[in-house]
Design a protein around this motif. Sequence first.
Motif, PDB file in Angstrom:
ATOM      1  N   UNK A 415       0.810  -1.233   0.000  1.00  0.00           N
ATOM      2  CA  UNK A 415       0.000   0.000   0.000  1.00  0.00           C
ATOM      3  C   UNK A 415       0.836   1.273   0.000  1.00  0.00           C
ATOM      4  N   UNK A 416       2.143   1.130  -0.019  1.00  0.00           N
ATOM      5  CA  UNK A 416       2.990   2.319   0.068  1.00  0.00           C
ATOM      6  C   UNK A 416       4.280   2.079  -0.692  1.00  0.00           C
ATOM      7  N   UNK A 417       5.042   3.154  -0.886  1.00  0.00           N
ATOM      8  CA  UNK A 417       6.340   3.031  -1.542  1.00  0.00           C
ATOM      9  C   UNK A 417       7.287   2.189  -0.693  1.00  0.00           C
ATOM     10  N   UNK A 418       7.159   2.305   0.634  1.00  0.00           N
ATOM     11  CA  UNK A 418       8.008   1.508   1.527  1.00  0.00           C
ATOM     12  C   UNK A 418       7.712   0.025   1.355  1.00  0.00           C
ATOM     13  N   UNK A 419       6.416  -0.299   1.222  1.00  0.00           N
ATOM     14  CA  UNK A 419       6.045  -1.690   0.980  1.00  0.00           C
ATOM     15  C   UNK A 419       6.712  -2.198  -0.291  1.00  0.00           C
ATOM     16  N   UNK A 420       6.710  -1.383  -1.328  1.00  0.00           N
ATOM     17  CA  UNK A 420       7.281  -1.782  -2.612  1.00  0.00           C
ATOM     18  C   UNK A 420       8.789  -1.962  -2.509  1.00  0.00           C
ATOM     19  N   UNK A 422      10.611  -2.670   0.185  1.00  0.00           N
ATOM     20  CA  UNK A 422      11.035  -3.769   1.059  1.00  0.00           C
ATOM     21  C   UNK A 422      10.265  -5.070   0.808  1.00  0.00           C
ATOM     22  N   UNK A 423       9.310  -5.053  -0.115  1.00  0.00           N
ATOM     23  CA  UNK A 423       8.561  -6.260  -0.433  1.00  0.00           C
ATOM     24  C   UNK A 423       7.628  -6.708   0.668  1.00  0.00           C
ATOM     25  N   UNK A 424       7.219  -5.793   1.519  1.00  0.00           N
ATOM     26  CA  UNK A 424       6.454  -6.118   2.717  1.00  0.00           C
ATOM     27  C   UNK A 424       5.049  -5.540   2.650  1.00  0.00           C
ATOM     28  N   UNK A 425       4.261  -5.813   3.677  1.00  0.00           N
ATOM     29  CA  UNK A 425       2.989  -5.123   3.863  1.00  0.00           C
ATOM     30  C   UNK A 425       2.589  -5.225   5.321  1.00  0.00           C
ATOM     31  N   UNK A 426       1.636  -4.422   5.722  1.00  0.00           N
ATOM     32  CA  UNK A 426       1.195  -4.453   7.115  1.00  0.00           C
ATOM     33  C   UNK A 426       0.481  -5.764   7.399  1.00  0.00           C
ATOM     34  N   UNK A 427       0.559  -6.213   8.637  1.00  0.00           N
ATOM     35  CA  UNK A 427      -0.121  -7.441   9.027  1.00  0.00           C
ATOM     36  C   UNK A 427      -1.624  -7.301   8.832  1.00  0.00           C
ATOM     37  N   UNK A 428      -2.164  -6.136   9.146  1.00  0.00           N
ATOM     38  CA  UNK A 428      -3.602  -5.914   9.001  1.00  0.00           C
ATOM     39  C   UNK A 428      -4.034  -6.063   7.542  1.00  0.00           C
ATOM     40  N   UNK A 429      -3.248  -5.487   6.615  1.00  0.00           N
ATOM     41  CA  UNK A 429      -3.599  -5.580   5.198  1.00  0.00           C
ATOM     42  C   UNK A 429      -3.390  -6.994   4.677  1.00  0.00           C
ATOM     43  N   UNK A 430      -2.349  -7.664   5.168  1.00  0.00           N
ATOM     44  CA  UNK A 430      -2.095  -9.049   4.770  1.00  0.00           C
ATOM     45  C   UNK A 430      -3.275  -9.936   5.168  1.00  0.00           C
ATOM     46  N   UNK A 431      -3.781  -9.747   6.378  1.00  0.00           N
ATOM     47  CA  UNK A 431      -4.933 -10.525   6.838  1.00  0.00           C
ATOM     48  C   UNK A 431      -6.182 -10.174   6.034  1.00  0.00           C
ATOM     49  N   UNK A 432      -6.323  -8.909   5.673  1.00  0.00           N
ATOM     50  CA  UNK A 432      -7.522  -8.484   4.949  1.00  0.00           C
ATOM     51  C   UNK A 432      -7.589  -9.111   3.561  1.00  0.00           C
ATOM     52  N   UNK A 433      -6.468  -9.071   2.825  1.00  0.00           N
ATOM     53  CA  UNK A 433      -6.496  -9.596   1.455  1.00  0.00           C
ATOM     54  C   UNK A 433      -6.582 -11.121   1.429  1.00  0.00           C
ATOM     55  N   UNK A 434      -6.283 -11.759   2.560  1.00  0.00           N
ATOM     56  CA  UNK A 434      -6.374 -13.216   2.641  1.00  0.00           C
ATOM     57  C   UNK A 434      -7.579 -13.663   3.473  1.00  0.00           C
ATOM     58  N   UNK A 435      -8.621 -12.862   3.460  1.00  0.00           N
ATOM     59  CA  UNK A 435      -9.821 -13.164   4.249  1.00  0.00           C
ATOM     60  C   UNK A 435     -10.451 -14.492   3.814  1.00  0.00           C
ATOM     61  N   UNK A 436     -10.382 -14.785   2.519  1.00  0.00           N
ATOM     62  CA  UNK A 436     -10.918 -16.052   2.010  1.00  0.00           C
ATOM     63  C   UNK A 436     -10.282 -17.226   2.743  1.00  0.00           C
ATOM     64  N   UNK A 437      -8.974 -17.197   2.866  1.00  0.00           N
ATOM     65  CA  UNK A 437      -8.265 -18.286   3.537  1.00  0.00           C
ATOM     66  C   UNK A 437      -8.566 -18.319   5.025  1.00  0.00           C
ATOM     67  N   UNK A 438      -8.607 -17.149   5.646  1.00  0.00           N
ATOM     68  CA  UNK A 438      -8.838 -17.086   7.083  1.00  0.00           C
ATOM     69  C   UNK A 438     -10.187 -17.680   7.468  1.00  0.00           C
ATOM     70  N   UNK A 439     -11.139 -17.629   6.549  1.00  0.00           N
ATOM     71  CA  UNK A 439     -12.483 -18.135   6.835  1.00  0.00           C
ATOM     72  C   UNK A 439     -12.718 -19.547   6.304  1.00  0.00           C
ATOM     73  N   UNK A 440     -11.711 -20.165   5.709  1.00  0.00           N
ATOM     74  CA  UNK A 440     -11.886 -21.500   5.141  1.00  0.00           C
ATOM     75  C   UNK A 440     -12.149 -22.528   6.243  1.00  0.00           C
ATOM     76  N   UNK A 441     -13.093 -23.406   6.003  1.00  0.00           N
ATOM     77  CA  UNK A 441     -13.440 -24.450   6.966  1.00  0.00           C
ATOM     78  C   UNK A 441     -13.464 -25.814   6.278  1.00  0.00           C
ATOM     79  N   UNK A 442     -13.033 -26.808   7.002  1.00  0.00           N
ATOM     80  CA  UNK A 442     -13.124 -28.181   6.511  1.00  0.00           C
ATOM     81  C   UNK A 442     -14.598 -28.568   6.363  1.00  0.00           C
ATOM     82  N   UNK A 443     -14.929 -29.204   5.248  1.00  0.00           N
ATOM     83  CA  UNK A 443     -16.291 -29.632   4.917  1.00  0.00           C
ATOM     84  C   UNK A 443     -17.265 -28.470   4.742  1.00  0.00           C
ATOM     85  N   UNK A 444     -16.725 -27.294   4.440  1.00  0.00           N
ATOM     86  CA  UNK A 444     -17.594 -26.198   4.021  1.00  0.00           C
ATOM     87  C   UNK A 444     -18.095 -26.515   2.615  1.00  0.00           C
ATOM     88  N   UNK A 445     -19.005 -25.709   2.108  1.00  0.00           N
ATOM     89  CA  UNK A 445     -19.554 -25.975   0.779  1.00  0.00           C
ATOM     90  C   UNK A 445     -18.469 -25.955  -0.291  1.00  0.00           C
TER      91      UNK A 445
END
Length: 455
Positions: A415-420, A422-445
Amino acid sequence: MRGKERAQSVQHLLNQFKWALPTQIPFKLVGAMNTFRNLGAVHGQSESHHKNYKNLATLSPYHDAPNVPGVSVNLPDDCTVDQVLVLHRHGSRGPVFEQQFILGLVETLDSARDIIQSTPLPPNLQFLREGYEYQLVPQELTVVGRRELFDHGAEFALRYPNFSTNVVVSSPVQRVVESSYFFANGFFGLKTENVTFRTVTDLDDPVSWITPWKSCPRFSDHQSHRAASQWAAKYVPPIAQKLGNLVPGINISVNDTRGALYACPFDLAARNQSPWCNVFSTHELQNLEYEYDLLMDGASGHASRGDAGPLLGAFYVKKLIERLTNATGDAKPLYLEFGHDTSILLPLSTMGLNKDTLPLSPRRAPVHRRFRTSQQTPFAASMVWEKFTCKKSFEGPQVRLVLNGATFPLFICENSMEDKIYGTCSLAEFARVNEYSANMQYKSESWNTTCEIDD
């Protein structure tokens, strides 16, 4: 330290720590020390001799990935790494399906021994007069693989001197279990009596984040083998014809030629050198590399049947976010876990970090592509996640991925020039963009649909 001295040092340490290893782990160290004694000299060969060895796809001997231009190798001086999570591939091993092709080649050469002795041979095939010996045990960790993991453990201790753990987790496959012990003895030294070694079968999770495909009936590599075979059917026959012209009188088949191509990386896995690697051009070995990229993309990447790869990788990403955010309140500063090339490729696919604009196809090999297993999952590959904080450079906890020694840019959440930079990102943004994975459940649809499980 010179190569010979280094090899002798490794031999001395292994002679000590082999008695500290659990008796149920069948390490075949007896007789291996002569091989270790020779490895120092092999490692000392010129870079030009190894110019193609870094491009053998998922069969490449371990090497650091190239640094990404414009991305800093180091974090800012005011930053401190607070948590490290490691997922490590096992070291160099013997072949799987390739064994039949290599043994077929050996049989063809043995039956043509008299012809070989009387036929003029080019310099890079002179070794055939002495006979070609092949003795690898299928799928078994090699002496080169043992050294890779031991060295990585020691190097990890130097890189992260203030981190430790008392638990090591691995896939239950024997070569992976052995790899975890060799890494541990490089990292902890001989004092492993207080370290608990577990496999994923000891855990209660319904789906292992290290080997999630074991829980998915639909997961299969048959389709990917078809794509790889289609590519091999295009690039191998001209090589077979070339070899036939170089060694007239020997009926070198297409399958024999595949055996010779496979012998190159597996000889390296066995003893760090191979006469076959010098038989093929850079372009021919690049075609071999693409054969395995097609194989792995179809098995654990973006071309997997029913898009199973990205779904299965979600379980590692979910566990990663849980630990980075300390969602359970008991996160540890260091996690050491060991698996396979697929274990690493699945989460990379889930996050889209190695996804190409156009799908990989057996019709053509794109020169520039994101999905390149030579750089992402060579033997003994390491995926290292760092959570860090800084006094001024960044605000709040940040995340960085170090893949095989090089910063792997997290462009999905920058989200910033610093991210670019250093190849990094904030933990909050990392969790946000991976919300699909964070909510994945075994035997979900989505799980049941992709893995073909009846609810």
